[in-house]
Design a protein around this motif. Structure first.
Motif, PDB file in Angstrom:
ATOM      1  N   TRP A 288      38.583 -24.457  81.066  1.00  0.00           N
ATOM      2  CA  TRP A 288      37.315 -24.781  81.404  1.00  0.00           C
ATOM      3  C   TRP A 288      37.465 -26.178  82.079  1.00  0.00           C
ATOM      4  O   TRP A 288      36.768 -26.390  83.189  1.00  0.00           O
ATOM      5  N   ALA A 289      37.923 -27.125  81.470  1.00  0.00           N
ATOM      6  CA  ALA A 289      37.786 -28.471  81.921  1.00  0.00           C
ATOM      7  C   ALA A 289      38.543 -28.703  82.987  1.00  0.00           C
ATOM      8  O   ALA A 289      38.180 -29.352  84.013  1.00  0.00           O
ATOM      9  N   VAL A 290      39.845 -28.018  83.398  1.00  0.00           N
ATOM     10  CA  VAL A 290      40.564 -28.249  84.570  1.00  0.00           C
ATOM     11  C   VAL A 290      39.851 -27.461  85.636  1.00  0.00           C
ATOM     12  O   VAL A 290      39.865 -28.046  86.658  1.00  0.00           O
ATOM     13  N   ARG A 291      39.202 -26.353  85.488  1.00  0.00           N
ATOM     14  CA  ARG A 291      38.595 -25.762  86.491  1.00  0.00           C
ATOM     15  C   ARG A 291      37.469 -26.339  87.175  1.00  0.00           C
ATOM     16  O   ARG A 291      37.453 -26.339  88.175  1.00  0.00           O
ATOM     17  N   TYR A 292      36.937 -27.194  86.206  1.00  0.00           N
ATOM     18  CA  TYR A 292      35.758 -27.957  86.975  1.00  0.00           C
ATOM     19  C   TYR A 292      36.090 -29.365  87.618  1.00  0.00           C
ATOM     20  O   TYR A 292      35.407 -29.866  88.446  1.00  0.00           O
ATOM     21  N   VAL A 293      37.198 -29.665  87.074  1.00  0.00           N
ATOM     22  CA  VAL A 293      37.849 -30.776  87.813  1.00  0.00           C
ATOM     23  C   VAL A 293      38.381 -30.273  89.033  1.00  0.00           C
ATOM     24  O   VAL A 293      38.181 -31.200  90.244  1.00  0.00           O
ATOM     25  N   LEU A 294      39.089 -29.069  89.323  1.00  0.00           N
ATOM     26  CA  LEU A 294      39.329 -28.617  90.629  1.00  0.00           C
ATOM     27  C   LEU A 294      38.161 -28.452  91.477  1.00  0.00           C
ATOM     28  O   LEU A 294      38.374 -28.671  92.570  1.00  0.00           O
ATOM     29  N   PHE A 295      36.966 -27.950  91.016  1.00  0.00           N
ATOM     30  CA  PHE A 295      35.831 -27.857  91.683  1.00  0.00           C
ATOM     31  C   PHE A 295      35.167 -29.370  92.347  1.00  0.00           C
ATOM     32  O   PHE A 295      34.931 -29.265  93.318  1.00  0.00           O
ATOM     33  N   ALA A 296      35.357 -30.256  91.287  1.00  0.00           N
ATOM     34  CA  ALA A 296      34.851 -31.443  91.704  1.00  0.00           C
ATOM     35  C   ALA A 296      35.521 -32.013  92.700  1.00  0.00           C
ATOM     36  O   ALA A 296      35.036 -32.888  93.462  1.00  0.00           O
ATOM     37  N   TYR A 297      36.982 -32.036  92.807  1.00  0.00           N
ATOM     38  CA  TYR A 297      37.802 -32.683  93.729  1.00  0.00           C
ATOM     39  C   TYR A 297      38.327 -31.822  94.819  1.00  0.00           C
ATOM     40  O   TYR A 297      38.964 -32.161  95.873  1.00  0.00           O
ATOM     41  N   GLY A 298      38.079 -30.444  95.059  1.00  0.00           N
ATOM     42  CA  GLY A 298      38.559 -29.350  95.848  1.00  0.00           C
ATOM     43  C   GLY A 298      37.412 -29.554  97.303  1.00  0.00           C
ATOM     44  O   GLY A 298      36.502 -29.960  97.050  1.00  0.00           O
ATOM     45  N   ASN A 299      38.036 -28.856  98.138  1.00  0.00           N
ATOM     46  CA  ASN A 299      37.016 -28.621  99.383  1.00  0.00           C
ATOM     47  C   ASN A 299      37.307 -27.343 100.138  1.00  0.00           C
ATOM     48  O   ASN A 299      38.503 -26.509  99.622  1.00  0.00           O
ATOM     49  N   ALA A 300      36.473 -27.218 101.143  1.00  0.00           N
ATOM     50  CA  ALA A 300      36.803 -25.687 101.833  1.00  0.00           C
ATOM     51  C   ALA A 300      37.710 -25.860 103.005  1.00  0.00           C
ATOM     52  O   ALA A 300      37.904 -25.011 103.595  1.00  0.00           O
ATOM     53  N   GLY A 301      38.366 -27.209 103.073  1.00  0.00           N
ATOM     54  CA  GLY A 301      39.489 -27.437 103.977  1.00  0.00           C
ATOM     55  C   GLY A 301      40.691 -27.561 103.531  1.00  0.00           C
ATOM     56  O   GLY A 301      41.251 -26.365 102.868  1.00  0.00           O
ATOM     57  N   GLU A 302      41.467 -28.557 103.741  1.00  0.00           N
ATOM     58  CA  GLU A 302      42.884 -28.384 103.238  1.00  0.00           C
ATOM     59  C   GLU A 302      43.085 -28.315 101.717  1.00  0.00           C
ATOM     60  O   GLU A 302      44.098 -28.034 101.101  1.00  0.00           O
ATOM     61  N   LEU A 303      42.050 -28.606 100.796  1.00  0.00           N
ATOM     62  CA  LEU A 303      42.100 -28.737  99.518  1.00  0.00           C
ATOM     63  C   LEU A 303      41.402 -27.148  98.886  1.00  0.00           C
ATOM     64  O   LEU A 303      41.087 -27.124  97.626  1.00  0.00           O
ATOM     65  N   SER A 304      41.202 -26.222  99.982  1.00  0.00           N
ATOM     66  CA  SER A 304      40.607 -25.003  99.360  1.00  0.00           C
ATOM     67  C   SER A 304      41.153 -24.331  98.372  1.00  0.00           C
ATOM     68  O   SER A 304      40.666 -23.368  97.324  1.00  0.00           O
ATOM     69  N   PHE A 305      42.642 -24.500  98.135  1.00  0.00           N
ATOM     70  CA  PHE A 305      43.528 -23.913  97.009  1.00  0.00           C
ATOM     71  C   PHE A 305      42.975 -24.336  95.729  1.00  0.00           C
ATOM     72  O   PHE A 305      43.130 -23.849  94.918  1.00  0.00           O
ATOM     73  N   MET A 306      42.475 -25.474  95.710  1.00  0.00           N
ATOM     74  CA  MET A 306      41.939 -25.990  94.353  1.00  0.00           C
ATOM     75  C   MET A 306      40.585 -25.042  94.067  1.00  0.00           C
ATOM     76  O   MET A 306      40.547 -24.776  92.847  1.00  0.00           O
ATOM     77  N   LEU A 307      39.741 -24.857  94.743  1.00  0.00           N
ATOM     78  CA  LEU A 307      38.732 -23.824  94.599  1.00  0.00           C
ATOM     79  C   LEU A 307      39.402 -22.540  94.252  1.00  0.00           C
ATOM     80  O   LEU A 307      38.529 -22.052  93.358  1.00  0.00           O
TER      81      LEU A 307
END
Length: 426
Positions: A288-307
């Protein structure tokens, strides 16, 4: 089970969860964009799920199970739900929308238990047969999400701008009307006659409250309530977040979470037997903590994989915590309190825990918007990430992993099926 009966039950399950997936996933986005709801107003609307979950056991335990055929009540509730969905479709402000969604949740939540009752009563071997029926519910939820994104494009920037998200309620209403009529064609499921009557404490699982005298079960119980706060953030904010940051077809992509549930549930028995309850549930908390960190620092561009990874982690987040918790509860409760213990935990989590979580999410969103946070969504997501991390740390330090009797991993029942309203679930 006869093949015709199997087909009927599969269609029932598909429609049951198609209805829920057709509007609930995009609800937060609809409230913010169509009804211009504030974060606290959205929290109030989402809280109706918890109120419905708290009220529903009374409808099932004190009325449906005693006096009426399950398939008939299922049909009536879905026909009522169709009318309420149409009223939600026509609503143009939160004030008029709220009473309809509240009434709808009170009507819908009992149907989660009713579809299970209708199914179980037709099965000779539920342990082997139920999963093949229940999986159609997950397919229905996925089909609804894919339809919204890839067929109708209601969640696209253009669709949202034109107010097309309101059509999700119309689609859900049509499906509800179909299931309402179809329910009367289902196999007859009369009430089971039993001696005596169920007390309120038995229905709500309060008979098992004495289990809280055990320090370890109390710690697990409190952790279960607290971890529902981050879970509420996901329900309330995930779709609006993915839409705001510009991820294409957000509703369709969120179905990756349901797919991952199925996959990780297959891995759960191996992980559970090899590493035990404490390590398994800790993995779920940390996820749960990891997924929200990924949401916090991801984006719809080059970091969309984090989302995408954050969405895919839903299987670990849910299965490794909540399903493991069901297994642990089943093992610790013993034969006498099994049903009551599961009822107590589900009522406390999806009733009380989620209710708290929705309001916390609302207050946090309202606070950061009012403060003009530069990175709004990053600020919001780091809160549930921190809550999940703290809960995991406290659980690690305080919980002792005592050996418990072996318990079987339950048949596949994804997250959308678990609710305090579902009193028949293990």
């Amino acid at each position: 089970m006869h093949s015709i009966t199997r087909i009927k039950l599969s269609i029932m399950m598909f429609l049951e969860f198609f209805i829920w997936g057709a509007w609930f996933v995009t609800l937060g986005t609809f409230l913010g964009n169509n009804l211009k709801a504030s974060d606290l107003e959205s929290a109030s609307v989402f809280s109706t799920q918890s109120f419905g979950a708290i009220i529903a056991p009374f409808i099932i335990g004190m009325i449906a199970d005693k006096y009426f055929n399950a398939e008939r009540i299922l049909g009536i509730l879905h026909l009522v739900g169709a009318v309420l969905m149409y009223q939600m479709y026509q609503s143009t402000e939160v004030g008029t929308f709220y009473p309809y969604v509240f009434a709808y949740m009170v009507a819908y939540m009992p149907t989660l238990a009713l579809v299970n009752s209708v199914s179980f009563r037709q099965m000779k071997n539920p342990e082997k047969e139920f999963s093949t029926i229940r999986v159609w519910g997950t397919l229905g939820w996925i089909a609804a999400g894919l339809s919204i994104s890839y067929i109708f494009h209601w969640d696209s920037a253009e669709g949202i701008g034109q107010g097309l998200l309101r059509n999700t309620f119309l689609m859900a209403g049509v499906a509800s009307a179909i299931l309402g009529v179809y329910s009367f064609l289902l196999p007859k499921t009369p009430p089971v006659k039993s001696e005596g009557s169920s007390s309120v404490s038995e229905i709500l699982g309060l008979d098992a409250i004495k289990l809280l005298k055990s320090r370890d079960f109390l710690i697990f119980f409190l952790a279960s309530v607290l971890i529902c706060i981050p879970l509420a953030f996901y329900y309330q904010n995930a779709n609006p977040f993915l839409t705001d940051v510009g991820l294409e077809n957000p509703t369709g992509k969120m179905t990756i979470g349901q797919i991952s549930e199925v996959l990780f549930l297959l891995l759960l028995p191996v992980f559970f037997s090899k590493y035990g309850f404490k390590k398994t549930i800790l993995v779920g908390m940390v996820a749960w903590a990891v997924r929200y960190v990924l949401f916090a620092y991801g984006n719809a561009g080059e970091l969309s994989f984090m989302l995408i990874i954050g969405i895919a982690l839903h299987g670990i987040c849910y299965d490794f915590f909540f399903v493991s918790g069901q297994i642990y509860t089943d093992a610790r409760a013993g034969e006498k309190y099994k049903s009551s213990a599961q009822g107590l935990v589900t009522l406390a989590t999806y009733g009380v825990g989620m209710l708290i979580g929705f309001w916390v999410a609302g207050y946090i969103g309202e606070y950061y918007r009012g403060a003009g946070a530069e990175n709004l969504w990053q600020s919001i997501w780091l809160v549930p990430a921190g809550i999940a991390a703290v809960v995991a740390l406290l659980f690690l330090l305080l919980f002792r992993d005592q050996k418990t009797p072996k318990a079987e991993v339950p048949a596949f029942e994804p997250e959308t099926d678990r609710s305090p309203a579902v009193t028949s679930l293990p």
